[in-house]
Design a protein around this motif. Sequence first.
Motif, PDB file in Angstrom:
ATOM      1  N   GLY A   1       0.848  -1.185   0.000  1.00 25.26           N
ATOM      2  CA  GLY A   1       0.000   0.000   0.000  1.00 25.26           C
ATOM      3  C   GLY A   1       0.881   1.231   0.000  1.00 25.26           C
ATOM      4  N   VAL A   2       0.789   2.062  -1.058  1.00 25.72           N
ATOM      5  CA  VAL A   2       1.748   3.157  -1.241  1.00 25.72           C
ATOM      6  C   VAL A   2       1.039   4.450  -1.637  1.00 25.72           C
ATOM      7  N   SER A   3       1.772   5.542  -1.589  1.00 23.80           N
ATOM      8  CA  SER A   3       1.273   6.824  -2.096  1.00 23.80           C
ATOM      9  C   SER A   3       1.054   6.701  -3.598  1.00 23.80           C
ATOM     10  N   HIS A   4       0.122   7.496  -4.130  1.00 22.73           N
ATOM     11  CA  HIS A   4      -0.213   7.414  -5.545  1.00 22.73           C
ATOM     12  C   HIS A   4       1.002   7.650  -6.458  1.00 22.73           C
ATOM     13  N   ASP A   5       1.927   8.488  -6.013  1.00 25.64           N
ATOM     14  CA  ASP A   5       3.088   8.807  -6.851  1.00 25.64           C
ATOM     15  C   ASP A   5       4.264   7.856  -6.642  1.00 25.64           C
ATOM     16  N   LYS A   6       4.065   6.809  -5.841  1.00 32.83           N
ATOM     17  CA  LYS A   6       5.159   5.884  -5.538  1.00 32.83           C
ATOM     18  C   LYS A   6       4.913   4.481  -6.095  1.00 32.83           C
ATOM     19  N   ILE A   7       3.916   4.336  -6.945  1.00 35.99           N
ATOM     20  CA  ILE A   7       3.578   3.013  -7.476  1.00 35.99           C
ATOM     21  C   ILE A   7       4.757   2.413  -8.241  1.00 35.99           C
ATOM     22  N   LYS A   8       5.312   3.171  -9.161  1.00 40.48           N
ATOM     23  CA  LYS A   8       6.436   2.673  -9.963  1.00 40.48           C
ATOM     24  C   LYS A   8       7.628   2.344  -9.080  1.00 40.48           C
ATOM     25  N   ASP A   9       7.929   3.207  -8.121  1.00 39.71           N
ATOM     26  CA  ASP A   9       9.072   2.974  -7.231  1.00 39.71           C
ATOM     27  C   ASP A   9       8.891   1.690  -6.430  1.00 39.71           C
ATOM     28  N   ALA A  10       7.672   1.462  -5.955  1.00 41.49           N
ATOM     29  CA  ALA A  10       7.416   0.258  -5.169  1.00 41.49           C
ATOM     30  C   ALA A  10       7.554  -1.005  -6.020  1.00 41.49           C
ATOM     31  N   ILE A  11       7.010  -0.965  -7.226  1.00 39.86           N
ATOM     32  CA  ILE A  11       7.112  -2.126  -8.120  1.00 39.86           C
ATOM     33  C   ILE A  11       8.576  -2.396  -8.467  1.00 39.86           C
ATOM     34  N   CYS A  12       9.326  -1.349  -8.718  1.00 36.90           N
ATOM     35  CA  CYS A  12      10.756  -1.521  -9.018  1.00 36.90           C
ATOM     36  C   CYS A  12      11.507  -2.056  -7.808  1.00 36.90           C
ATOM     37  N   GLY A  13      11.092  -1.636  -6.603  1.00 40.79           N
ATOM     38  CA  GLY A  13      11.715  -2.145  -5.379  1.00 40.79           C
ATOM     39  C   GLY A  13      11.445  -3.631  -5.194  1.00 40.79           C
ATOM     40  N   ILE A  14      10.233  -4.039  -5.490  1.00 43.82           N
ATOM     41  CA  ILE A  14       9.888  -5.467  -5.422  1.00 43.82           C
ATOM     42  C   ILE A  14      10.713  -6.249  -6.438  1.00 43.82           C
ATOM     43  N   ARG A  15      10.811  -5.694  -7.641  1.00 43.21           N
ATOM     44  CA  ARG A  15      11.610  -6.333  -8.687  1.00 43.21           C
ATOM     45  C   ARG A  15      13.070  -6.472  -8.247  1.00 43.21           C
ATOM     46  N   GLU A  16      13.608  -5.454  -7.587  1.00 46.09           N
ATOM     47  CA  GLU A  16      14.990  -5.503  -7.110  1.00 46.09           C
ATOM     48  C   GLU A  16      15.201  -6.686  -6.167  1.00 46.09           C
ATOM     49  N   GLU A  17      14.269  -6.866  -5.246  1.00 51.77           N
ATOM     50  CA  GLU A  17      14.418  -7.949  -4.273  1.00 51.77           C
ATOM     51  C   GLU A  17      14.312  -9.321  -4.919  1.00 51.77           C
ATOM     52  N   LEU A  18      13.431  -9.454  -5.907  1.00 48.85           N
ATOM     53  CA  LEU A  18      13.318 -10.735  -6.610  1.00 48.85           C
ATOM     54  C   LEU A  18      14.585 -11.014  -7.417  1.00 48.85           C
ATOM     55  N   ALA A  19      15.158  -9.969  -8.034  1.00 48.29           N
ATOM     56  CA  ALA A  19      16.395 -10.131  -8.796  1.00 48.29           C
ATOM     57  C   ALA A  19      17.553 -10.494  -7.869  1.00 48.29           C
ATOM     58  N   LEU A  20      17.595  -9.875  -6.703  1.00 44.49           N
ATOM     59  CA  LEU A  20      18.653 -10.175  -5.730  1.00 44.49           C
ATOM     60  C   LEU A  20      18.538 -11.614  -5.238  1.00 44.49           C
ATOM     61  N   LEU A  21      17.313 -12.053  -5.015  1.00 47.72           N
ATOM     62  CA  LEU A  21      17.094 -13.444  -4.615  1.00 47.72           C
ATOM     63  C   LEU A  21      17.580 -14.385  -5.714  1.00 47.72           C
ATOM     64  N   ASP A  22      17.268 -14.056  -6.944  1.00 46.32           N
ATOM     65  CA  ASP A  22      17.662 -14.896  -8.071  1.00 46.32           C
ATOM     66  C   ASP A  22      19.179 -14.974  -8.198  1.00 46.32           C
ATOM     67  N   GLU A  23      19.833 -13.841  -7.995  1.00 44.99           N
ATOM     68  CA  GLU A  23      21.284 -13.765  -8.199  1.00 44.99           C
ATOM     69  C   GLU A  23      22.082 -14.357  -7.044  1.00 44.99           C
ATOM     70  N   LYS A  24      21.658 -14.051  -5.810  1.00 47.63           N
ATOM     71  CA  LYS A  24      22.489 -14.417  -4.655  1.00 47.63           C
ATOM     72  C   LYS A  24      21.837 -15.410  -3.700  1.00 47.63           C
ATOM     73  N   GLY A  25      20.549 -15.698  -3.879  1.00 52.18           N
ATOM     74  CA  GLY A  25      19.894 -16.628  -2.968  1.00 52.18           C
ATOM     75  C   GLY A  25      19.703 -16.046  -1.587  1.00 52.18           C
ATOM     76  N   ILE A  26      19.692 -16.911  -0.590  1.00 57.44           N
ATOM     77  CA  ILE A  26      19.525 -16.450   0.792  1.00 57.44           C
ATOM     78  C   ILE A  26      20.727 -16.893   1.617  1.00 57.44           C
ATOM     79  N   SER A  27      20.822 -16.339   2.818  1.00 61.34           N
ATOM     80  CA  SER A  27      21.921 -16.718   3.715  1.00 61.34           C
ATOM     81  C   SER A  27      21.469 -17.822   4.659  1.00 61.34           C
ATOM     82  N   ALA A  28      22.430 -18.515   5.231  1.00 60.15           N
ATOM     83  CA  ALA A  28      22.128 -19.560   6.213  1.00 60.15           C
ATOM     84  C   ALA A  28      21.418 -18.961   7.420  1.00 60.15           C
TER      85      ALA A  28
END
Length: 418
Positions: free
Chosen positions: A302-329
Amino acid sequence: MIINKKLNSGIRMVLEEIPYVQSVAIGIWVKTGAVDEDEKYAGISHFIEHMMFKGTTNRSAKKIAEDIDRIGGQINAFTGKEATCYYVKAIDSNYKEAADVLIDMLTQSLLDKEEMTKERQVICEEIKMTQDAPDDLAHDTITAMIFKGNDLGKSIIGTPTSLKRITRSVMSNYFAKEYTRDNIVISVSGNFDVDEICEYFDDKFMELLPSKEEKNPAFAPYAPSYKSITKEIEQSHICLATKGIPLGDDRYYAFSILNNIMGGSMSSRFFQNIREEKGLAYSVYSMNGAFSGDGYYNIYAGVSHDKIKDAICGIREELALLDEKGISAEELDSSRAQLKAAYVFGQENVAGRMFKNGKNTILTGKISTPEEVVKGFDDVTMDDIENMKRLICDFSSYSAVVVSKKHIELKRIMKGAL
């Protein structure tokens, strides 16, 4: 210990004795919901659930409530995509009085025409309430999008138009076909005697037909889609979702741990990135929506109306980071501990155990013991998580819905975030 019994009537019972408590939770589960409905009569399962409380040959609607209140009990019901549950909780010495009300509702309901007219309007108000809750609207919409063309994509609550088509005759016929003895599971948890309670329920549903006719479920392949919904609201609501895993899947424990790492707690990656670091959202989380034969993975913010793109890009960043580096023990161990603790806490709730046992029995036919659940989480390895991340890392597989005060070019944002 959990005991499974099949009564002479054909009804199944799943019983979990908890001798150190002084209460009993009883749930009558019927394997019917939105997936079983004709689109023309969408919402009929939910409509029937409401009507079960509107009077029987023995009790008025008020008397149903009074009889439960008189023994200090609690009664309610809910309808899902695949099952409907009527449940009551009472002091152990009063379980028969409480159960008698449920049995009366399911075997002697009047389905009165005048009450149907009133309750139809009540449900129309419930539909408006959902439409006025933009986060609920976003979740309902993304589920319909993920399962478009499949039975799981059908609406639980229906529409004002479909509700108008549901006459008493239509409802009676549907009830007779769906509320059959082989389609019912009675789940009981708490302090009770197994033999006594089985004897009590043994002949209680003989009025119902013995079996339900099998049908072929509708199926359509999944393809990502995007939808922007405009409403006069102060905050935008985003749901991104892709296919997940079904109930009873062997990968359940690994998927649960991964979901918890990504968006299941305040220390999760989505929460820390989207809320704590970027300050884009007050509420952000992910969830695994699982059904008997399918499932989906859903990310909400749930975000401000002007932050929709930023939030989606932030979610994308985390999924890409998971794909690239996985998780820690450390993340694996922490998430494992959180989920085991949550399960143990849930085991301390009599009604919670009844819900878990009933749902798993009627939808999967299998119940895991507490020891099996804990072992399931303990056995998850880093390799398991690596395999699971492939289900959720591909951003191009995500459908998206946003509810905002103006139209959003959502497809362009989603494609631009790739």
